[in-house]
Motif scaffolding. Structure first.
Motif, PDB file in Angstrom:
ATOM      1  N   ALA A  95       0.837  -1.195   0.000  1.00  0.00           N
ATOM      2  CA  ALA A  95       0.000   0.000   0.000  1.00  0.00           C
ATOM      3  C   ALA A  95       0.877   1.252   0.000  1.00  0.00           C
ATOM      4  CB  ALA A  95      -0.932  -0.017   1.192  1.00  0.00           C
ATOM      5  N   THR A  96       1.377   1.581  -1.170  1.00  0.00           N
ATOM      6  CA  THR A  96       2.172   2.800  -1.290  1.00  0.00           C
ATOM      7  C   THR A  96       1.263   3.956  -1.654  1.00  0.00           C
ATOM      8  OG1 THR A  96       2.629   2.403  -3.617  1.00  0.00           O
ATOM      9  CG2 THR A  96       4.203   1.501  -2.027  1.00  0.00           C
ATOM     10  N   LYS A  97       1.802   5.123  -1.604  1.00  0.00           N
ATOM     11  CA  LYS A  97       1.032   6.323  -1.909  1.00  0.00           C
ATOM     12  C   LYS A  97       0.544   6.302  -3.357  1.00  0.00           C
ATOM     13  CE  LYS A  97       1.388  11.343  -1.726  1.00  0.00           C
ATOM     14  NZ  LYS A  97       2.251  12.490  -1.432  1.00  0.00           N
ATOM     15  N   GLU A  98       1.393   5.823  -4.266  1.00  0.00           N
ATOM     16  CA  GLU A  98       1.015   5.791  -5.690  1.00  0.00           C
ATOM     17  C   GLU A  98      -0.145   4.843  -5.944  1.00  0.00           C
ATOM     18  OE1 GLU A  98       4.249   5.236  -4.700  1.00  0.00           O
ATOM     19  OE2 GLU A  98       4.996   7.259  -5.123  1.00  0.00           O
ATOM     20  N   THR A  99      -0.107   3.669  -5.315  1.00  0.00           N
ATOM     21  CA  THR A  99      -1.198   2.710  -5.552  1.00  0.00           C
ATOM     22  C   THR A  99      -2.501   3.213  -4.951  1.00  0.00           C
ATOM     23  OG1 THR A  99      -0.559   1.448  -3.579  1.00  0.00           O
ATOM     24  CG2 THR A  99       0.329   0.716  -5.692  1.00  0.00           C
ATOM     25  N   VAL A 100      -2.401   3.866  -3.804  1.00  0.00           N
ATOM     26  CA  VAL A 100      -3.617   4.412  -3.189  1.00  0.00           C
ATOM     27  C   VAL A 100      -4.202   5.514  -4.072  1.00  0.00           C
ATOM     28  CG1 VAL A 100      -4.490   5.728  -1.215  1.00  0.00           C
ATOM     29  CG2 VAL A 100      -2.966   3.791  -0.843  1.00  0.00           C
ATOM     30  N   GLU A 101      -3.347   6.384  -4.600  1.00  0.00           N
ATOM     31  CA  GLU A 101      -3.823   7.449  -5.482  1.00  0.00           C
ATOM     32  C   GLU A 101      -4.418   6.875  -6.766  1.00  0.00           C
ATOM     33  OE1 GLU A 101      -0.516  10.068  -6.012  1.00  0.00           O
ATOM     34  OE2 GLU A 101      -0.759  11.002  -4.047  1.00  0.00           O
ATOM     35  N   ALA A 102      -3.775   5.830  -7.302  1.00  0.00           N
ATOM     36  CA  ALA A 102      -4.305   5.211  -8.520  1.00  0.00           C
ATOM     37  C   ALA A 102      -5.684   4.608  -8.265  1.00  0.00           C
ATOM     38  CB  ALA A 102      -3.334   4.147  -9.022  1.00  0.00           C
ATOM     39  N   LYS A 103      -5.827   3.958  -7.122  1.00  0.00           N
ATOM     40  CA  LYS A 103      -7.127   3.358  -6.805  1.00  0.00           C
ATOM     41  C   LYS A 103      -8.190   4.434  -6.567  1.00  0.00           C
ATOM     42  CE  LYS A 103      -5.448  -1.029  -5.079  1.00  0.00           C
ATOM     43  NZ  LYS A 103      -5.368  -1.951  -3.945  1.00  0.00           N
ATOM     44  N   THR A 104      -7.823   5.531  -5.927  1.00  0.00           N
ATOM     45  CA  THR A 104      -8.809   6.596  -5.723  1.00  0.00           C
ATOM     46  C   THR A 104      -9.191   7.243  -7.049  1.00  0.00           C
ATOM     47  OG1 THR A 104      -7.023   8.167  -5.236  1.00  0.00           O
ATOM     48  CG2 THR A 104      -8.124   7.150  -3.357  1.00  0.00           C
ATOM     49  N   ASP A 105      -8.227   7.364  -7.972  1.00  0.00           N
ATOM     50  CA  ASP A 105      -8.558   7.900  -9.299  1.00  0.00           C
ATOM     51  C   ASP A 105      -9.550   6.990 -10.016  1.00  0.00           C
ATOM     52  OD1 ASP A 105      -6.934  10.081  -8.942  1.00  0.00           O
ATOM     53  OD2 ASP A 105      -5.227   9.233 -10.035  1.00  0.00           O
ATOM     54  N   LEU A 106      -9.316   5.682  -9.921  1.00  0.00           N
ATOM     55  CA  LEU A 106     -10.239   4.729 -10.553  1.00  0.00           C
ATOM     56  C   LEU A 106     -11.629   4.824  -9.921  1.00  0.00           C
ATOM     57  CD1 LEU A 106      -8.009   1.556 -10.993  1.00  0.00           C
ATOM     58  CD2 LEU A 106      -8.909   3.027 -12.787  1.00  0.00           C
ATOM     59  N   LEU A 107     -11.661   4.949  -8.602  1.00  0.00           N
ATOM     60  CA  LEU A 107     -12.961   5.070  -7.935  1.00  0.00           C
ATOM     61  C   LEU A 107     -13.675   6.354  -8.328  1.00  0.00           C
ATOM     62  CD1 LEU A 107     -12.120   3.746  -4.365  1.00  0.00           C
ATOM     63  CD2 LEU A 107     -13.562   2.652  -6.073  1.00  0.00           C
ATOM     64  N   GLU A 108     -12.931   7.451  -8.458  1.00  0.00           N
ATOM     65  CA  GLU A 108     -13.553   8.704  -8.883  1.00  0.00           C
ATOM     66  C   GLU A 108     -14.105   8.585 -10.296  1.00  0.00           C
ATOM     67  OE1 GLU A 108     -10.552  11.686  -8.383  1.00  0.00           O
ATOM     68  OE2 GLU A 108     -10.841  11.803  -6.220  1.00  0.00           O
ATOM     69  N   LYS A 109     -13.371   7.906 -11.187  1.00  0.00           N
ATOM     70  CA  LYS A 109     -13.863   7.707 -12.551  1.00  0.00           C
ATOM     71  C   LYS A 109     -15.118   6.836 -12.544  1.00  0.00           C
ATOM     72  CE  LYS A 109      -9.456   8.305 -14.904  1.00  0.00           C
ATOM     73  NZ  LYS A 109      -8.385   7.666 -15.664  1.00  0.00           N
ATOM     74  N   ASP A 110     -15.107   5.799 -11.701  1.00  0.00           N
ATOM     75  CA  ASP A 110     -16.299   4.956 -11.597  1.00  0.00           C
ATOM     76  C   ASP A 110     -17.495   5.755 -11.096  1.00  0.00           C
ATOM     77  OD1 ASP A 110     -14.950   2.730 -12.496  1.00  0.00           O
ATOM     78  OD2 ASP A 110     -14.604   1.884 -10.490  1.00  0.00           O
ATOM     79  N   ILE A 111     -17.268   6.612 -10.112  1.00  0.00           N
ATOM     80  CA  ILE A 111     -18.356   7.431  -9.571  1.00  0.00           C
ATOM     81  C   ILE A 111     -18.885   8.389 -10.634  1.00  0.00           C
ATOM     82  CG2 ILE A 111     -18.859   9.282  -7.925  1.00  0.00           C
ATOM     83  CD1 ILE A 111     -16.995   7.814  -5.960  1.00  0.00           C
TER      84      ILE A 111
END
Length: 110
Positions: free
Chosen positions: A36-52
């Motif tokens: 759980a690095t900062k980059e992976t967390v940011e990538a996952k949040t970006d994906l979630l924002e796109k899904d939303i």
């Protein structure tokens, strides 16, 4: 008896420590595998924002379709009222024509 008790305690202590080591190794392996690095967390949040955003667009599209269908249903109801009145008027006209025809037939029969 004391020997059995001591052996039993050693077995219990050994089992307890092996259980603790197993749990710790499992937790460490999970932490390493997830990474759980900062980059992976940011990538996952970006994906979630796109899904939303995508789901929001779909909901808005569904609401627009619902509004359009509601409008069409209202128009159909209004049109069916006109058809019903026209049908009623048609039946009244037929009754009047039948009455006139009956009157003419009575006159002709005499």
């Amino acid at each position: 008896m004391e020997e059995m008790t001591m052996k039993f305690y050693w077995i219990v202590i050994g089992g307890f420590f092996s259980l603790i080591i197993g749990v710790l190794s499992f937790v460490i392996r999970q932490a390493i595998s997830k990474n759980a690095t900062k980059e992976t967390v940011e990538a996952k949040t970006d994906l979630l924002e796109k899904d939303i955003q995508h789901l929001t667009k779909e909901v808005n599209g569904a609401e627009n379709k619902f509004a359009l269908l509601h409008k069409r249903i209202s128009e159909l109801r209004d049109n069916s009222k006109e058809i019903y009145v026209s049908k009623e008027l048609f039946h009244q006209t037929i009754k009047q024509l039948n009455e006139k025809l009956d009157t003419i037939l009575k006159f002709v029969e005499r």
